[in-house]
Design an enzyme around this catalytic site. Structure first.
Site, PDB file in Angstrom:
ATOM      1  CG  ASN A 173       0.821   4.279 -66.015  1.00 42.83           C
ATOM      2  OD1 ASN A 173       1.360   4.396 -67.112  1.00 42.83           O
ATOM      3  ND2 ASN A 173       1.108   3.309 -65.184  1.00 42.83           N
ATOM      4  N   GLY A 224     -12.804   2.328 -67.347  1.00 42.32           N
ATOM      5  CA  GLY A 224     -13.740   3.076 -66.502  1.00 42.32           C
ATOM      6  C   GLY A 224     -13.237   3.362 -65.100  1.00 42.32           C
ATOM      7  CB  CYS A 352       8.441  -5.196 -56.926  1.00 39.48           C
ATOM      8  SG  CYS A 352       8.356  -4.570 -55.288  1.00 39.48           S
TER       9      CYS A 352
END
Ligand code: PLP
Length: 774
Positions: A173, A224, A352
C-alpha cells in the site's frame, strides 16, 4: 461548516491522490447504493419479493467477485472490509493449526507465524492478537525484504517448515511494490505443503489480474473502499477445503460463515464497480496501459519540478498507480503542507513516532533514514483520467515554483541571473526548528548581510539555499556553546559561505571592536545599523556565550536596547540549562543569569538553542512568572550556594537515556497551557462584524500562503517568523488577533505562545482551512 464566507477567490479544485488510503465512491456506485436504501432495501434473508430482490443483488455481486479473482471452487464471503477478512483468515488458520500442536515444541518455541516485513499493520497485529488469545505462543516473525521490497525467499524456505501460517501481500500500500506470487507459491509449497497461506490482495484489486484458484493461496482478503465502493464492505476468498472458523456467529447469514445482516448498499455499489472491471458497464476504467502512461507523465513532471527528487521504490516491480518519493531537505510534513496548500491530497509515511513521521515499510527496505522521514506517496486508481493527470502536473509545477519563490529551493535554470525580486525580500529573524532544537538566521536587508546562530546539520542545506537565493553575505556563523546533544554544522557553513575568516572555537571573528557597558568591555559585530554583542555567560558549559542583537551603544551609561538575546542553554523556555556536565558550573550560571538580567531587562526576547515545548521565544519577565528559581535569582532572594543546591536537584530529573536525545534542561512541570479563544467560521464572522480592528493572520509558511489562502487573511506570519512578529508588536499587544493554518494545530501553538507573551486578545480558527473553505 455553516456561514462560510462568500467573498473568497475561486478555489483551486481538489485533486485527490491518496487512493491507496481510500477512494471517493463513484457516482454510479453511490447511486446503486442509494437505490438499495430507498427502493431495494430488503433483508436478503426475507422470503418476500423485497427480500428476494436483495438476495439477487447479493448473488450477482458474489458471482462477479468469484469471476474477478478467479475463485474457481473457492468461497467468497462478504465482510465489513479487509481487516475483518484478515481476522477471519488468521483465526481460521490458527484454530486449525492449534489442533496439531506438539506441547514440547510449543515450550521450546519451535513454531512461528510468518508475515512480510512490509505488510499492512492489520496483519502482524492480528497475528499477535490471535496468537495470544488462542494461547499458541508461536514466535511472530517478520520476513525480511530487499531494497526493492521483495520478500526474502531463502528466509521463507528456511522458516516455513516450522511456521503455522504465512501471510504475504500481493501489492504494497505504501510503495505499490508487488510480489512474485508464483515464486512464493513454489517456495512455500516446496518446504511446507500444508501451511495456511494468506495473501492480502487489497491493493491488487483493479490493478492486477488475479487467478487465485490456480495458486495454493488459502485466504485472500479484499476491501471495497480502496476501489470506489463505500467503506464497510469487503470480501474474502477462501480456498476450497481451507480450514474455516466464523469470526462472527449469529443469525447464520452467509451460510453460517459470517453472521449479521448483509450490507446491501455496499454490495450494490461493489457490483457496479465489478461491472466496470469486467467491461460490462457504460462506464469504464482506464486500461492498465494508459495507467502506465499517466505514471510516466507524473514521474517526468516530478523530476522536472524537483530535480533532486529520489524515488523510494523501483518502478520495475511496482504497480503504476503508486509513486513514493522524497525531496532532499524537506520532511514529509512540510511536503504534505505544500501539497495541501496546492489542494492536492497526498500522504506521508504511515507510522508516527514522537518526533517524526516515518515509514516502517521504507525502513524495512533498508532505505536511508531521511528518505523514510521525507516520504510522500501519490496514489491513484483506475478511474484516473488524462485531464486529471494534466491538472496534477500543473499543480506539481506550481507547488515547486512556490518553494522557489520563498527561496527554499533554487531554480537551477535561473541561477545565472540570480534574480532577487522584492517579494523575496527577507528582513529580520528566522527561526528553524528540528525536534526540540533551534537555529537562528538574522538578516539585515539594507546591507544584504546576515548571521547564523547555532546551526543544526539538518538545516544546513536550507540555510545555504536561502543565503544564495536572497543574495546575502554571511557575516558570522556562531555557536552559543559547544553542544553536547548534537553536532553543529558551523564549520561546514563557514567553509562554504564565509571567506577565510579567523575566529575563536565558537565562530566569533577575531579582532572585533569592543565597547564599554557598565564598566565591562564587550566585543561586538556590526550588521547594518545593529550590533551583535558577545557576552560570556558560563554555567551550562564553561564556553557558553550570549549574543545580544541590540541598538549601537553610544554612551556607556545608556540602557542597552536589546531586540533578541541568543543565550544558548542559559535560559530555556520553562527551564534553565542543565549544569551537570563536566564543564558546567551552577555558581557561574547564577552570576550569568544576574548579568543577563542587567543587560537585557525583563522584556527583551530570548532566543534559546532549544524549544522543547513549541513556545518559540520567551523573556525574563515571562519566565520569572513560572520559574520560581529564576525569579529568586533575579530578585536577589537567594545566594549562589542555595541556587546550586536547587539546581542539582532539578538536574537530577533529566532523563538522558530517552533514546538519543540529550535534554539540555529539565522542564519545570508540563508547561503552562494558555487558554486562547477558539473560533469557528460563524463566530469569526460574528466577531468581525463587532470589531473592525481584528487582525487575521495566516501562520502557514510563505509558499503555502502563496499557493492559496483566504483573501480575508491579509497577513502572513509563518511560524518561522513568529518571533520577529512578537518583537515588532512588543508595544501593540492589545490588538485582537485570529490565526489560521492548515488544520488548526500550528495556529493553536502560535496563539498559545502569543498569549503567554502577553498578547491580550488572541484566538485561532479551530480546524484551520480543513474546516474553513477557501
Ligand atoms: N491491507 C492493506 C494492504 C491495506 O492497504 C489496507 C487499508 O489501508 C488494509 C489491509 C485494511 O483494509 P480495511 O480498511 O478494509 O480494513
Amino acid at each position: 461548516m455553516t456561514n462560510l464566507p462568500t467573498d473568497v477567490k475561486q478555489p483551486l479544485s481538489l485533486i485527490y491522490l491518496d487512493a491507496n488510503a481510500t477512494t471517493q465512491v463513484l457516482p454510479q456506485a453511490a447511486a446503486a447504493a442509494l437505490a438499495t436504501m430507498e427502493t431495494f432495501f430488503g433483508n436478503p434473508s426475507s422470503s418476500h419479493i423485497t427480500g428476494l430482490q436483495a438476495q439477487q443483488i447479493m448473488a450477482k455481486t458474489r458471482q462477479q467477485a468469484k469471476q474477478i479473482v478467479g475463485a474457481g471452487e473457492g468461497e467468497i464471503i462478504f465482510t465489513s472490509g479487509a481487516t475483518e477478512g484478515i481476522q477471519t483468515a488468521i483465526l481460521s488458520a490458527l484454530i486449525a493449526a492449534k489442533k496439531t500442536l506438539d506441547i514440547t515444541a510449543i515450550k521450546s518455541k519451535k513454531y512461528c507465524l510468518l508475515y512480510g516485513a512490509t505488510e499492512h499493520k492489520a496483519v502482524p497485529e492480528s497475528l499477535k492478537h490471535w496468537n495470544e488469545i488462542l494461547d499458541i505462543n508461536a514466535e511472530v516473525t517478520a520476513i525480511p525484504v530487499d531494497k526493492m521490497g521483495r520478500l526474502d525467499m531463502d528466509f521463507i524456505a528456511k522458516q516455513v517448515p516450522n511456521a503455522l501460517m504465512i501471510c504475504t501481500m500481493a501489492v504494497n500500500n505504501e510503495t505499490g511494490v508487488y510480489q512474485d506470487l508464483n515464486l512464493l507459491d513454489k517456495t512455500i509449497r516446496a518446504n511446507n505443503a500444508n501451511i495456511a497461506w494468506m495473501v492480502d490482495c487489497v491493493q491488487a484489486l483493479g490493478k492486477q489480474d488475479l487467478n487465485l484458484a490456480q495458486t495454493s493461496i488459502d485466504y485472500a482478503p479484499f476491501s471495497g473502499h480502496k476501489l470506489y465502493a463505500p467503506k464497510g464492505i469487503g470480501f474474502i476468498y477462501i480456498k476450497d477445503n481451507a480450514p474455516f472458523t466464523p469470526v462472527i456467529a449469529g443469525g447464520g447469514q452467509e451460510g453460517g460463515l459470517r453472521s449479521g445482516t448483509e450490507n446491501l448498499p455496499g454490495l450494490a455499489a461493489l457490483s457496479v464497480i465489478f461491472d466496470m472491471l469486467m467491461g460490462e458497464s457504460e462506464h469504464s476504467f482506464t486500461p492498465v496501459k494508459s495507467l502506465h502512461l499517466f505514471h510516466q507523465q507524473i514521474v517526468a513532471t516530478l523530476i522536472q519540478a524537483f530535480p533532486n527528487i529520489v524515488f523510494n521504490h523501483s518502478f520495475e516491480n511496482s504497480v503504476p498507480t503508486t509513486i513514493n518519493f522524497a525531496i532532499p531537505g524537506f520532511s514529509s510534513k512540510e511536503m504534505m503542507d505544500l501539497f495541501d496548500a496546492a489542494n492536492v491530497r497526498v500522504s506521508s509515511g504511515s507510522a508516527c513516532s514522537s518526533k517524526v513521521t516515518r515509514s516502517f515499510v521504507l525502513d524495512a527496505m533498508g532505505l536511508p533514514s531521511w528518505q523514510s522521514e521525507s516520504a510522500i506517496r501519490m496514489s491513484f486508481g483506475p478511474a484516473m483520467t488524462q485531464e486529471l493527470v494534466d491538472q496534477t502536473c500543473e499543480r506539481i509545477v506550481s507547488a515547486a515554483q512556490a518553494l522557489q519563490q520563498s527561496c527554499l529551493t533554487i531554480d537551477t535554470n535561473a541561477m545565472d541571473s540570480k534574480v532577487i525580486t522584492d517579494n523575496k525580500a527577507l528582513e529580520g529573524l528566522v527561526q528553524f526548528k528540528v525536534g526540540g532544537s533551534c537555529s537562528w538566521l538574522y538578516v539585515d536587508h539594507k546591507t544584504k548581510s546576515a548571521f547564523v546562530i547555532d546551526p543544526l546539520p539538518e538545516v544546513a542545506e536550507r540555510l545555504q539555499t536561502m543565503l544564495t537565493c536572497h543574495g546575502l553575505k554571511l557575516v558570522a556563523v556562531i555557536d552559543s556553546h559547544g553542544h553536547a546533544d548534537h553536532v553543529s554544522c558551523r564549520a561546514s557553513i563557514a567553509k562554504t559561505c564565509l571567506a577565510e575568516q579567523k575566529t575563536d572555537a565558537l565562530g566569533w571573528p577575531d579582532n572585533t571592536p569592543t565597547t564599554n557597558i557598565n564598566g565591562n568591555e564587550y566585543q561586538y559585530l556590526t550588521l547594518g545599523d545593529k550590533w551583535l554583542l558577545k557576552v560570556a555567560t558560563p554555567g551550562h558549559t564553561e564556553d557558553s556565550i550570549s549574543l545580544l542583537l541590540c541598538e549601537p551603544v553610544t554612551d556607556s551609561s545608556d540602557k542597552l536596547v536589546v531586540l533578541y538575546a541568543f543565550c544558548g542553554d542559559l535560559i530555556l523556555m520553562n527551564s534553565l540549562g542543565r549544569t551537570n556536565f563536566d564543564t558546567s558550573s551552577a555558581p557561574a550560571m547564577f552570576t550569568s543569569l544576574q548579568l543577563l538580567n542587567t543587560l537585557i531587562g525583563t522584556e527583551s526576547l530570548i532566543c534559546p538553542s532549544h524549544d522543547y515545548n513549541n513556545e518559540f521565544t520567551t523573556s525574563i519577565g515571562a519566565e520569572i512568572s513560572r520559574n520560581s528559581l529564576l525569579h529568586k535569582v533575579i530578585n536577589d532572594e537567594i545566594n549562589s550556594n542555595f541556587f546550586s543546591i536547587q539546581k542539582y536537584t532539578m538536574d537530577k530529573g533529566i532523563i538522558d537515556e530517552s533514546g538519543s536525545v540529550i535534554m539540555c534542561g529539565a522542564l519545570i512541570g508540563a508547561g503552562d497551557k494558555v487558554s486562547v479563544r477558539e473560533y469557528d467560521s460563524a463566530s469569526l464572522t460574528e466577531a468581525m462584524k463587532k470589531s473592525s480592528t481584528i487582525k487575521l493572520i495566516d501562520i502557514r509558511e510563505a509558499h503555502e500562503y502563496a499557493l492559496q489562502h483566504d483573501e480575508k487573511f491579509t497577513y502572513n506570519v509563518p511560524l518561522t517568523r513568529l518571533v520577529q512578529f512578537v518583537q515588532e508588536h512588543q508595544d501593540d499587544k492589545q490588538v485582537p488577533l485570529v490565526l489560521i493554518c492548515r488544520s488548526g494545530s500550528r495556529s493553536h501553538l502560535a496563539a498559545q505562545a502569543l498569549g503567554r507573551l502577553g498578547f491580550e486578545q488572541v484566538g485561532h480558527l479551530t480546524g484551520g482551512y480543513a474546516f474553513h473553505q477557501y
